[in-house]
Design a protein around this motif. Structure first.
Motif, PDB file in Angstrom:
ATOM      1  N   PHE A 226       0.828  -1.207   0.000  1.00 45.22           N
ATOM      2  CA  PHE A 226       0.000   0.000   0.000  1.00 45.22           C
ATOM      3  C   PHE A 226       0.860   1.252   0.000  1.00 45.22           C
ATOM      4  CE2 PHE A 226      -2.215  -3.538   1.787  1.00 45.22           C
ATOM      5  CZ  PHE A 226      -3.342  -3.555   1.004  1.00 45.22           C
ATOM      6  N   ILE A 227       2.032   1.146   0.591  1.00 44.00           N
ATOM      7  CA  ILE A 227       2.957   2.278   0.541  1.00 44.00           C
ATOM      8  C   ILE A 227       3.607   2.315  -0.844  1.00 44.00           C
ATOM      9  CG2 ILE A 227       5.052   3.236   1.548  1.00 44.00           C
ATOM     10  CD1 ILE A 227       2.620   3.451   3.366  1.00 44.00           C
ATOM     11  N   ARG A 230       1.938   4.059  -3.496  1.00 51.11           N
ATOM     12  CA  ARG A 230       1.975   5.517  -3.439  1.00 51.11           C
ATOM     13  C   ARG A 230       3.321   6.088  -3.844  1.00 51.11           C
ATOM     14  NH1 ARG A 230      -1.993   3.494  -1.001  1.00 51.11           N
ATOM     15  NH2 ARG A 230      -3.920   4.676  -0.897  1.00 51.11           N
ATOM     16  N   ARG A 297     -11.706  14.274 -20.559  1.00 47.56           N
ATOM     17  CA  ARG A 297     -13.117  13.870 -20.533  1.00 47.56           C
ATOM     18  C   ARG A 297     -13.230  12.378 -20.846  1.00 47.56           C
ATOM     19  NH1 ARG A 297     -16.298  12.634 -24.408  1.00 47.56           N
ATOM     20  NH2 ARG A 297     -15.088  13.577 -26.077  1.00 47.56           N
ATOM     21  N   TRP A 304     -14.071   6.407 -13.173  1.00 47.15           N
ATOM     22  CA  TRP A 304     -15.304   5.992 -12.489  1.00 47.15           C
ATOM     23  C   TRP A 304     -15.382   4.470 -12.431  1.00 47.15           C
ATOM     24  CZ3 TRP A 304     -18.752  10.029 -15.411  1.00 47.15           C
ATOM     25  CH2 TRP A 304     -18.586  11.266 -14.790  1.00 47.15           C
ATOM     26  N   GLU A 307     -13.172   3.235  -9.793  1.00 45.42           N
ATOM     27  CA  GLU A 307     -13.783   3.450  -8.482  1.00 45.42           C
ATOM     28  C   GLU A 307     -14.787   2.345  -8.189  1.00 45.42           C
ATOM     29  OE1 GLU A 307     -14.940   7.538  -7.636  1.00 45.42           O
ATOM     30  OE2 GLU A 307     -16.760   6.746  -6.736  1.00 45.42           O
ATOM     31  N   LYS A 308     -15.506   1.962  -9.219  1.00 44.58           N
ATOM     32  CA  LYS A 308     -16.504   0.919  -9.036  1.00 44.58           C
ATOM     33  C   LYS A 308     -15.846  -0.433  -8.772  1.00 44.58           C
ATOM     34  CE  LYS A 308     -20.733  -0.558 -11.208  1.00 44.58           C
ATOM     35  NZ  LYS A 308     -21.765  -0.086 -12.113  1.00 44.58           N
ATOM     36  N   SER A 310     -12.670  -1.017  -7.706  1.00 46.36           N
ATOM     37  CA  SER A 310     -11.692  -1.154  -6.631  1.00 46.36           C
ATOM     38  C   SER A 310     -12.006  -0.310  -5.408  1.00 46.36           C
ATOM     39  CB  SER A 310     -10.315  -0.756  -7.148  1.00 46.36           C
ATOM     40  OG  SER A 310     -10.255   0.635  -7.322  1.00 46.36           O
ATOM     41  N   GLY A 311     -12.932   0.635  -5.528  1.00 42.20           N
ATOM     42  CA  GLY A 311     -13.215   1.489  -4.374  1.00 42.20           C
ATOM     43  C   GLY A 311     -12.430   2.784  -4.392  1.00 42.20           C
ATOM     44  N   ASN A 312     -11.604   2.972  -5.401  1.00 41.40           N
ATOM     45  CA  ASN A 312     -10.882   4.234  -5.495  1.00 41.40           C
ATOM     46  C   ASN A 312     -10.589   4.543  -6.952  1.00 41.40           C
ATOM     47  OD1 ASN A 312      -8.727   6.288  -5.320  1.00 41.40           O
ATOM     48  ND2 ASN A 312      -8.808   5.827  -3.145  1.00 41.40           N
ATOM     49  N   VAL A 315      -5.955   4.810  -6.728  1.00 42.68           N
ATOM     50  CA  VAL A 315      -5.132   3.898  -5.947  1.00 42.68           C
ATOM     51  C   VAL A 315      -5.973   2.668  -5.642  1.00 42.68           C
ATOM     52  CG1 VAL A 315      -3.438   3.870  -4.133  1.00 42.68           C
ATOM     53  CG2 VAL A 315      -4.351   6.016  -4.883  1.00 42.68           C
ATOM     54  N   TYR A 316      -5.793   1.646  -6.473  1.00 38.69           N
ATOM     55  CA  TYR A 316      -6.700   0.506  -6.401  1.00 38.69           C
ATOM     56  C   TYR A 316      -6.545  -0.269  -5.093  1.00 38.69           C
ATOM     57  CZ  TYR A 316      -6.422   1.668 -11.351  1.00 38.69           C
ATOM     58  OH  TYR A 316      -6.399   2.345 -12.529  1.00 38.69           O
ATOM     59  N   GLY A 317      -5.333  -0.328  -4.578  1.00 32.46           N
ATOM     60  CA  GLY A 317      -5.123  -1.033  -3.314  1.00 32.46           C
ATOM     61  C   GLY A 317      -5.505  -2.490  -3.394  1.00 32.46           C
ATOM     62  N   ILE A 320      -1.798  -7.705  -2.826  1.00 32.02           N
ATOM     63  CA  ILE A 320      -1.340  -8.107  -1.523  1.00 32.02           C
ATOM     64  C   ILE A 320      -0.531  -9.373  -1.763  1.00 32.02           C
ATOM     65  CG2 ILE A 320      -3.333  -9.555  -0.945  1.00 32.02           C
ATOM     66  CD1 ILE A 320      -3.351  -8.048   1.728  1.00 32.02           C
ATOM     67  N   ARG A 325      -6.992  -8.623  -3.426  1.00 34.79           N
ATOM     68  CA  ARG A 325      -8.114  -8.611  -2.491  1.00 34.79           C
ATOM     69  C   ARG A 325      -9.322  -7.929  -3.098  1.00 34.79           C
ATOM     70  NH1 ARG A 325      -8.005  -4.220   1.630  1.00 34.79           N
ATOM     71  NH2 ARG A 325      -7.218  -2.485   0.456  1.00 34.79           N
TER      72      ARG A 325
ATOM     73  N   ARG B  27     -21.996  14.642  -5.640  1.00 35.95           N
ATOM     74  CA  ARG B  27     -21.941  13.437  -6.458  1.00 35.95           C
ATOM     75  C   ARG B  27     -21.525  12.282  -5.561  1.00 35.95           C
ATOM     76  NH1 ARG B  27     -18.388  10.192  -8.936  1.00 35.95           N
ATOM     77  NH2 ARG B  27     -19.268   9.034 -10.671  1.00 35.95           N
ATOM     78  N   GLU B  30     -19.221   5.700  -5.906  1.00 37.84           N
ATOM     79  CA  GLU B  30     -19.749   4.373  -6.237  1.00 37.84           C
ATOM     80  C   GLU B  30     -19.874   3.506  -4.986  1.00 37.84           C
ATOM     81  OE1 GLU B  30     -20.607   3.142  -9.138  1.00 37.84           O
ATOM     82  OE2 GLU B  30     -19.825   4.595 -10.580  1.00 37.84           O
ATOM     83  N   GLU B  31     -20.656   2.457  -5.126  1.00 41.02           N
ATOM     84  CA  GLU B  31     -20.756   1.425  -4.095  1.00 41.02           C
ATOM     85  C   GLU B  31     -19.351   0.878  -3.831  1.00 41.02           C
ATOM     86  OE1 GLU B  31     -22.810   0.158  -1.524  1.00 41.02           O
ATOM     87  OE2 GLU B  31     -23.904   1.538  -2.837  1.00 41.02           O
ATOM     88  N   GLY B  32     -19.021   0.620  -2.587  1.00 42.06           N
ATOM     89  CA  GLY B  32     -17.713   0.028  -2.316  1.00 42.06           C
ATOM     90  C   GLY B  32     -16.587   1.037  -2.257  1.00 42.06           C
ATOM     91  N   PHE B  33     -16.920   2.303  -2.354  1.00 41.51           N
ATOM     92  CA  PHE B  33     -15.897   3.353  -2.272  1.00 41.51           C
ATOM     93  C   PHE B  33     -15.233   3.322  -0.902  1.00 41.51           C
ATOM     94  CE2 PHE B  33     -14.794   7.759  -1.175  1.00 41.51           C
ATOM     95  CZ  PHE B  33     -13.908   8.038  -2.196  1.00 41.51           C
ATOM     96  N   ARG B  34     -13.923   3.534  -0.910  1.00 42.33           N
ATOM     97  CA  ARG B  34     -13.209   3.532   0.369  1.00 42.33           C
ATOM     98  C   ARG B  34     -12.956   4.970   0.800  1.00 42.33           C
ATOM     99  NH1 ARG B  34      -9.571   0.197  -2.623  1.00 42.33           N
ATOM    100  NH2 ARG B  34      -8.128   1.920  -2.410  1.00 42.33           N
ATOM    101  N   PRO B  55      -1.033   0.373   7.012  1.00 41.62           N
ATOM    102  CA  PRO B  55       0.240   0.710   6.375  1.00 41.62           C
ATOM    103  C   PRO B  55       0.721   2.117   6.702  1.00 41.62           C
ATOM    104  CG  PRO B  55      -1.499   0.542   4.736  1.00 41.62           C
ATOM    105  CD  PRO B  55      -2.100   0.167   6.037  1.00 41.62           C
ATOM    106  N   GLU B  86     -10.923  -4.489   6.752  1.00 39.62           N
ATOM    107  CA  GLU B  86     -10.865  -5.869   6.278  1.00 39.62           C
ATOM    108  C   GLU B  86     -10.517  -6.838   7.404  1.00 39.62           C
ATOM    109  OE1 GLU B  86      -9.137  -7.094   2.113  1.00 39.62           O
ATOM    110  OE2 GLU B  86      -7.552  -7.061   3.588  1.00 39.62           O
TER     111      GLU B  86
END
Ligand code: SF4
Ligand code: SF4
Lengths: 542, 194
Positions: A226-227, A230, A297, A304, A307-308, A310-312, A315-317, A320, A325, B27, B30-34, B55, B86
């Protein structure tokens, strides 16, 4: 040539001992130890006769384990798909090693770093000045030695890194210390005569974050990804992938098939967004902001989607040790495919509209020429190399993740100018779209993470190269005992590419300097180094 | 040249206006956003797993006395990886959707302190987490009435009620006012200024 044949050859010619420290017998990887008397002969043979490309060197402080410093030079042979580590042990009583820079110019920075960080002096180095450490860091305090604590703040000393005076008759145009168009810390002093750039002085390293030290002193194996992610703000996933693969190889962990495909997909998503970002910035730098607006654009749906998935956005994170994960479930496959279809259509329209644009061509064609020979000699990587006709691509030369099961080709152009580098990136974006489609189709079901029950044993080494959007990222790991590596050496692609910028700027127009520098897609924060070249006399102290 | 410019114009026209009117119109991610890792202090048992994997090493754990574990999170350093959520065995951490965390006083605004009631090891006297939730409830000092009843075992002698024999429910409220925060609930205090 196989690694075994290479090992025999090195043994016969240079008394090289194989597998010290214990290398894992992974295909395409060889680790040998050469004593320092024979080092230069071995390097000369590898570099001049055997067609090896220099990657990076690493200094490790193994005084606790073996009473020695270890200097490791890493090479790649792209035709045979071999990565090679040449270790040399250095006696702590006499911490010096013959410098390989006179033979391999690309080793310049990394050998100076050796002196700064570990205190092993490269004897015979053409420019033994400080490179990495800040001006006010005391002499004789070497941050990467194990007995120097993490996080110390020594009292400032007044050591000054000498600046290059401009050549007679030229004036200095400062570009930085906050690079105006790339919004990153980098300080170029351009020496100009009229409009022509005749020299340059680069001082970087304003953004040193001590990540290597953290990795060997306070973090644990699973905190590092995770470091590592970055290290770069745009292409971080390549670093975490390379680090995880290196540790997995060192520890002999086999990751599930599905995880390999997921890594591949995330890496390609990252490449697409990075190339689009670069194209926008390039347009902005040459004063054509429509390109910036439109490419960014087009890039937004990728963000987006990330983000859907990986949640970001960036930085997919996901990486591991032992796999990933984040899963890419079947429900979202259609979203990915829709995004790709739309992007492909728009990308093709954009691609068609570029070659006819004479004003854009005037800024790109024939500017920032990086000759093929210079690119080979300085071991540049990625689109910078491929734009000068150097056909290297880690994904194909040293396959990792699921790339060996996907079909694609290297994108090479041989114009050696800014336009070629642009075209390489344009082509690669389309290739990435194809790769993600293939990967989604082939992706098998199954687990995404290998459970690791035993501790990762100490004293093993692992290595991995990953093709980042900017070029080859390499990570070398020497495992340690306290649930963390003894040494972790990442190299960002810009480290290799930036060293070639000053020679390339020679004779160019001042107005082209920003786009010439930017055409490498440099990532100063990943690299941050220093170089001085007097281009009129061709004297280099880089 | 002209054709190329027409093509470029077409790209722009087809795209139309795409700018979102953010921040005027929020805005949601998304679902699952951290986003900001929210801690449900009532679920946390103070096991320290989150601190071990973080970390950014931003979760500081210290045992302020034999029954209180204080966890300080310097969330201005958070990298939003979601590792803490997690590994948490109690699902006490949620990666929320909150991402607008800019502040001119990040140190204060993003520091999160909570204190968890722990059991005291009879041998070494240090904090540990009781084996089951029931064990935790059985610990002296866990509930208000037990503070009063706890007698010698009460960790906060200054809070001990003068008549610690049979406290009535009414008295609880009274005590509440005098209670030092650390024992006012299972998890005592949340300092969370946002
Ligand atoms: S999200 Fe990551 S960085 Fe933030 S507190 Fe949790 S583990 Fe630490
Ligand atoms: S938040 Fe979860 S992981 Fe962290 S100490 Fe509390 S229970 Fe353990």
């Amino acid at each position: 040539m196989t690694t075994q044949e290479l090992a025999t050859q090195l043994q016969e010619r240079f008394d090289a001992e194989q597998g010290e420290p214990d290398g894992l017998a992974s295909p395409g990887w060889l680790s040998v130890t050469v004593c320092s008397d024979r080092l230069l002969d071995a390097i000369r043979w590898l570099w001049e006769d055997a067609g090896y490309r220099f990657l990076i060197s690493a200094g490790s402080d193994l005084r606790r384990e073996r009473g020695k410093y270890l200097v490791t030079n890493l090479f790649a042979q792209d035709e045979h798909g071999i990565y090679l580590a040449v270790h040399t042990e250095v006696d702590p009583e006499q911490p010096s090693i013959p410098s390989i820079t006179p033979i391999v110019p690309a080793a310049n920075w990394t050998e100076r770093e050796l002196r700064d960080m570990i205190g092993v002096v490269p004897e015979g180095h053409p420019d033994p000045r400080r490179l990495v450490l800040a001006d006010d860091w005391p002499e004789d305090l070497y941050p990467l030695r194990w007995d120097v604590e993490h996080g110390i703040k020594p009292p400032p000393s007044d050591c000054q890194v000498p600046r290059e005076p401009p050549p007679e008759g030229s004036s200095v145009v400062p570009l930085g210390p906050y690079f105006p168009s790339l919004e990153e810390p980098a300080y170029f002093r351009l020496f100009v005569e009229g409009e022509e750039v005749v020299g340059a002085d680069y001082r970087g390293f304003y953004n040193h974050r001590g990540i290597e030290k953290m990795g060997c002193s306070v973090l644990t194996y699973n905190q590092i990804p995770f470091i590592a992610e970055r290290i770069c703000g745009i292409c971080g996933c390549v670093h975490s992938t390379a680090y995880c693969q290196a540790v997995e190889r060192a520890a002999g962990i086999e990751i599930p098939e599905r995880a390999k495909y997921i890594r591949t997909i995330m890496l390609e998503l990252e490449r697409m967004q990075s190339h689009l970002l670069w194209l926008g910035i390039a347009g902005h730098i040459v004063g054509f902001d429509t390109v910036l607006m439109q490419t960014w654009r087009m890039r937004e749906p990728i963000m987006w989607l990330s983000e859907k998935l990986s949640g970001n956005r960036r930085v997919y994170g996901g990486n591991i040790i032992g796999g990933v994960r984040l899963d890419i479930p079947t429900e979202v496959h259609q979203d990915v495919l829709d995004m790709l279809d739309k992007l492909e259509t728009e990308w093709k329209a954009l691609y068609k509209s570029i070659p006819g644009d004479t004003s854009l061509m005037a800024r790109l064609r024939g500017t920032g020429v990086l000759p093929h020979e210079l690119a080979v000699e300085r071991c540049v990587v990625g689109p910078t190399a491929r734009g000068s006709g150097v056909a290297i691509d880690t994904r194909l030369d040293h396959p990792y993740a699921a790339y060996d099961r996907l079909e694609f080709e290297k994108c090479v152009h041989d114009g050696c100018d800014n336009l070629s580098r642009t075209l390489v990136r344009l082509d690669e974006t389309l290739v990435s779209i194809g790769l993600i489609r293939q990967a989604l189709q082939q992706m098998p079901d199954g687990p995404i993470l290998t459970q690791i029950d035993e501790d990762i044993p100490g004293g093993f080494e692992g290595f991995s190269g990953v093709e980042a959007p900017r070029g080859e990222v390499v990570h070398w790991v020497l495992t340690g005992d306290e649930n963390r590596p003894t040494r972790w050496r990442p190299r960002a692609p810009t480290y290799a590419n930036l060293q070639v910028v000053p020679p390339m700027l020679k004779g160019s127009q001042l107005a082209d300097a920003p786009i010439n520098i930017a055409s490498f897609d440099p990532c100063f924060s990943c690299t941050d180094r220093m170089e001085v070249v007097d281009m009129r006399t061709d004297d280099e102290y880089d | 040249m002209l054709l190329s410019k027409l093509r470029q114009a077409l790209i722009c026209l087809l795209a139309g206006k795409v700018t979102l009117s953010y921040p005027a119109k929020p805005r949601p991610p998304e679902e699952g956003f951290r986003g900001y890792p929210e801690v449900d202090v009532n679920k946390c048992i103070g096991c320290g797993a989150c601190a071990a994997v973080c970390p950014a090493r931003l979760i500081k754990i210290e045992d302020v006395d034999q029954t209180t574990r204080r966890m300080t999170r310097l969330l201005e350093r958070c990298v939003f990886c979601g590792r803490c959520a997690e590994v948490c065995p109690e699902d006490a951490i949620t990666m929320s959707k909150q991402f607008e965390l800019t502040s001119d006083q990040a140190r204060q605004d993003l520091t999160h302190v909570c204190e968890v009631f722990m059991a005291t090891c009879k041998r070494c006297g240090r904090c540990y987490e009781p084996a089951t939730p029931l064990d935790r409830i059985m610990e002296p000092g866990f509930r208000h009435d037990q503070i009063d009843r706890g007698g010698d075992r009460c960790p906060y002698p200054e809070l001990r009620a003068p008549d610690s024999e049979s406290p009535s429910t009414d008295e609880h409220d009274e005590h509440d006012e005098h209670l030092d925060e650390p024992v006012s609930a299972q998890v005592a205090q949340v300092v969370e200024a946002k």
